[in-house]
Structure formats: C-alpha cells, structure tokens
Design an enzyme around this catalytic site. Structure first.
Site, PDB file in Angstrom:
ATOM      1  N   HIS A 135       0.825  -1.202   0.000  1.00  0.00           N
ATOM      2  CA  HIS A 135       0.000   0.000   0.000  1.00  0.00           C
ATOM      3  C   HIS A 135       0.861   1.255   0.000  1.00  0.00           C
ATOM      4  O   HIS A 135       2.059   1.219   0.290  1.00  0.00           O
ATOM      5  CB  HIS A 135      -0.935   0.019   1.223  1.00  0.00           C
ATOM      6  CG  HIS A 135      -0.220   0.129   2.531  1.00  0.00           C
ATOM      7  ND1 HIS A 135       0.442  -0.926   3.115  1.00  0.00           N
ATOM      8  CD2 HIS A 135      -0.058   1.181   3.387  1.00  0.00           C
ATOM      9  CE1 HIS A 135       0.977  -0.546   4.267  1.00  0.00           C
ATOM     10  NE2 HIS A 135       0.695   0.741   4.449  1.00  0.00           N
ATOM     11  N   ASP A 137       0.708   5.005   1.809  1.00  0.00           N
ATOM     12  CA  ASP A 137       0.031   5.679   2.909  1.00  0.00           C
ATOM     13  C   ASP A 137      -0.836   6.830   2.409  1.00  0.00           C
ATOM     14  O   ASP A 137      -0.396   7.654   1.603  1.00  0.00           O
ATOM     15  CB  ASP A 137       1.058   6.231   3.912  1.00  0.00           C
ATOM     16  CG  ASP A 137       1.693   5.143   4.762  1.00  0.00           C
ATOM     17  OD1 ASP A 137       1.070   4.079   4.931  1.00  0.00           O
ATOM     18  OD2 ASP A 137       2.814   5.361   5.252  1.00  0.00           O
ATOM     19  N   HIS A 285       4.788   0.037   0.424  1.00  0.00           N
ATOM     20  CA  HIS A 285       5.473  -0.750   1.443  1.00  0.00           C
ATOM     21  C   HIS A 285       4.542  -1.810   2.023  1.00  0.00           C
ATOM     22  O   HIS A 285       3.316  -1.771   1.837  1.00  0.00           O
ATOM     23  CB  HIS A 285       6.053   0.136   2.546  1.00  0.00           C
ATOM     24  CG  HIS A 285       5.037   0.959   3.274  1.00  0.00           C
ATOM     25  ND1 HIS A 285       4.428   2.069   2.744  1.00  0.00           N
ATOM     26  CD2 HIS A 285       4.511   0.828   4.525  1.00  0.00           C
ATOM     27  CE1 HIS A 285       3.588   2.585   3.607  1.00  0.00           C
ATOM     28  NE2 HIS A 285       3.602   1.843   4.700  1.00  0.00           N
ATOM     29  N   ARG A 300       5.531   6.494  13.877  1.00  0.00           N
ATOM     30  CA  ARG A 300       5.623   7.021  12.521  1.00  0.00           C
ATOM     31  C   ARG A 300       5.107   8.439  12.442  1.00  0.00           C
ATOM     32  O   ARG A 300       4.121   8.796  13.107  1.00  0.00           O
ATOM     33  CB  ARG A 300       4.775   6.132  11.592  1.00  0.00           C
ATOM     34  CG  ARG A 300       5.013   6.394  10.112  1.00  0.00           C
ATOM     35  CD  ARG A 300       3.829   5.930   9.275  1.00  0.00           C
ATOM     36  NE  ARG A 300       2.679   6.813   9.456  1.00  0.00           N
ATOM     37  CZ  ARG A 300       1.559   6.714   8.758  1.00  0.00           C
ATOM     38  NH1 ARG A 300       1.428   5.762   7.861  1.00  0.00           N
ATOM     39  NH2 ARG A 300       0.581   7.557   8.958  1.00  0.00           N
TER      40      ARG A 300
END
Length: 309
Positions: A135, A137, A285, A300
C-alpha cells in the site's frame, strides 16, 4: 454393465504467464538526473536502484543546512533510506527530521504517539499487525502523504521486517500497450473497504464527512523529479474511473500485482534504534506480520502532501 467414465475436462491453458519474466529495467534515478556525490553521508546501497543505509550522522544532533540537503537528495535518489544505531533518537528528533520535508499529517485511524502527527503502531498477541498488504500511505486523501519517518521503539527477536517496492520500476517495465491503455486514466481511492470494515455504519458516516472518496491519476509524475510512477494499491484503490466494473477489476488486478515483483523490492531487517524514511509517492510498502505473538512497537510521522498530477 460397465459404466465408462466421461472424459475429463482439460485444464484451461494460459495464453501467457501472469507475470512477464526475464530482464527488467531498473533505473535508480529519473531520466536526466545524475547520481549524487555525498560529502557528509556515507551511502551503502541495499539494491542497485532502491534502498540505502546512510551513515556518518547522529540524528539526535541538530541537522545543518548542508546535511539536510544531502539527506533530501539521498531520499530522492534511493526512495527509501535507513539509519542504524540512533541510540539517542527521541520523538523530538523524529519531528525535526520529518520537518526537513514539511508539516506532519495526522492519520485518522492510528493510535496517537508522542507529539503532533506521531502515530504509535504497537502490535502483539492482542493487537495483531494488519499492515501486511502492499500500500501507499494516505492515498485515500486528496493530498496523499509525501513521505514517512518511522522509528523502531521495540522490535521482536525475529521477524517484523518491512519491504518497499519501487513504483517507478513498476511503471517502466509495463508493456508498451499497457502503458498506452492506462495513459490519462484516473482511479478512485477510498478508505471504507479497508479501515471501514472495522467500523460501525455510524462511525463511517461521521468520518466520511471529512474523508470522501478521491481520485488520482493511475500514472502520476513525482512532484520533485517528474518521474512517472504507477499509483494504484490494493487496499485503497477501488476502481478505475470510466471503465465498466469488470474491466476496472481486471485492469486493477494486473496493475496492483506489479508491486509484488522481487526485483522492484528491498527488505529491511529492523534492529532497535533503527530509523527509516521513505518517499511515499515513489514506493509502496508492506509490513511483514510474521512475529506473532511477540511485540513490535514503531512510531511514525507522515509528511503532509500535495495534489498529484
């Protein structure tokens, strides 16, 4: 009386393999961009075209203008970069590092960490990892995140690696007829089929007010390098605009499969005090969830994006 069995139906024969094999074009830089000569960083490539470990820097110290320029250049060249042994790297240093590219962008679905824009991804036997799908983000946002800075807070004794796939290579290696077919097409991206599956109808309706479905080109140009990139992903790209449902599904199935080709990928084995930064437009990723029931904690920061064209 002997019964003669009916002849078996022959198995269907594929006209061609699902994936093309043989030599693949793997370019590190966009056309016209030369490799960078680094003065302050040491660069250790993990593949010839994607991913590099950067050394010679302590990210807990102030980042001067020249070092900042080199880190930004390294990310453009390698698309995902890694720092090891950042023993004093704290949330405030993570925020300062992300600020080299822009403002933090909140994720409406992740638990909050320390500070504005920090998401805490804590997985164990009771909260199993569910990011194990290729995917990009925030592609369900009108301005998808430009990138992300991820630091390892706690890592399992084995497993828990992350993989990245180069979507420039994915586009470059498409057959010419497929490139022509997708030129100018747009796709719809939506969070409801993925994140919404864990929510009530009332929760979906409330969040939908500020997160409607959005459209992006199937092939985008990188906002800095101009490189052409394939921009569809499995959990968030729901349909290709202007095609029938059947044709859209068939085409999307072929396009999202490109991220799974190993030549386009790099895999990073986390250790404590490791930091990764990736260009969220250039790569997809996949967080490998093979460490259950061990614990894995990451924090993150996503960097606010711009409209894609």
């Amino acid at each position: 009386m002997t019964t003669v069995p009916a002849p078996a139906t022959p198995a269907p024969v594929l006209d061609k393999p699902l994936m093309r094999y043989g030599r693949r074009t793997l370019e590190r830089n966009a056309p016209g961009r030369e490799p960078v000569e680094y003065q302050l960083l040491t660069v250790h490539p993990m593949t010839p075209h994607l991913g590099a470990e950067l050394g010679g820097v302590d990210l807990s110290q102030p980042i001067g203008a020249e070092l900042a320029d080199e880190i930004r250049a390294a990310l453009l060249e390698w698309k995902v970069v890694f720092f090891r042994d950042q023993h004093s790297f704290a949330p405030e240093h993570q925020r300062a590092l992300a600020a080299l590219w822009g403002e933090p962008e909140e994720n409406p679905f992740f638990p909050k960490g320390q500070g504005v824009g920090v998401s805490r991804l804590a997985k164990d036997a009771t909260a199993v990892g569910n990011e194990n799908i290729w995917h990009s983000d925030h592609s369900f946002m009108a301005n998808p995140a430009l990138g992300s800075v991820l630091r390892a807070v706690e890592v399992p004794p084995a497993g828990g690696d992350t993989m990245w796939a180069d979507m420039g290579a994915a586009y470059d290696n498409l057959p010419d007829e497929l490139k022509q077919r997708i030129e100018g097409l747009r796709a719809e991206h939506d969070w409801v089929p993925s994140w919404g599956s864990m929510m009530t109808e009332e929760q979906i309706a409330k969040l939908r007010e500020r997160l409607p479905a959005v459209q992006h080109p199937v092939v985008v140009r990188h906002p800095v390098t101009g490189r052409r990139l394939l921009y569809v992903n499995e959990p968030f790209t729901t349909r290709i605009v202007g095609l029938s449902a059947e044709e859209s599904r068939e085409l999307l199935d072929e396009l999202v499969l490109q991220a799974r080709i190993p030549e386009y990928q790099v895999r990073f084995r986390w250790r404590a005090d490791s930091v990764a930064i990736w260009d969220n437009i250039a790569v997809q990723h996949y967080a490998i969830s093979d460490y259950y029931p061990a614990r894995r904690v990451m924090e993150r920061i996503a960097i606010a994006g711009v409209p894609l064209s």
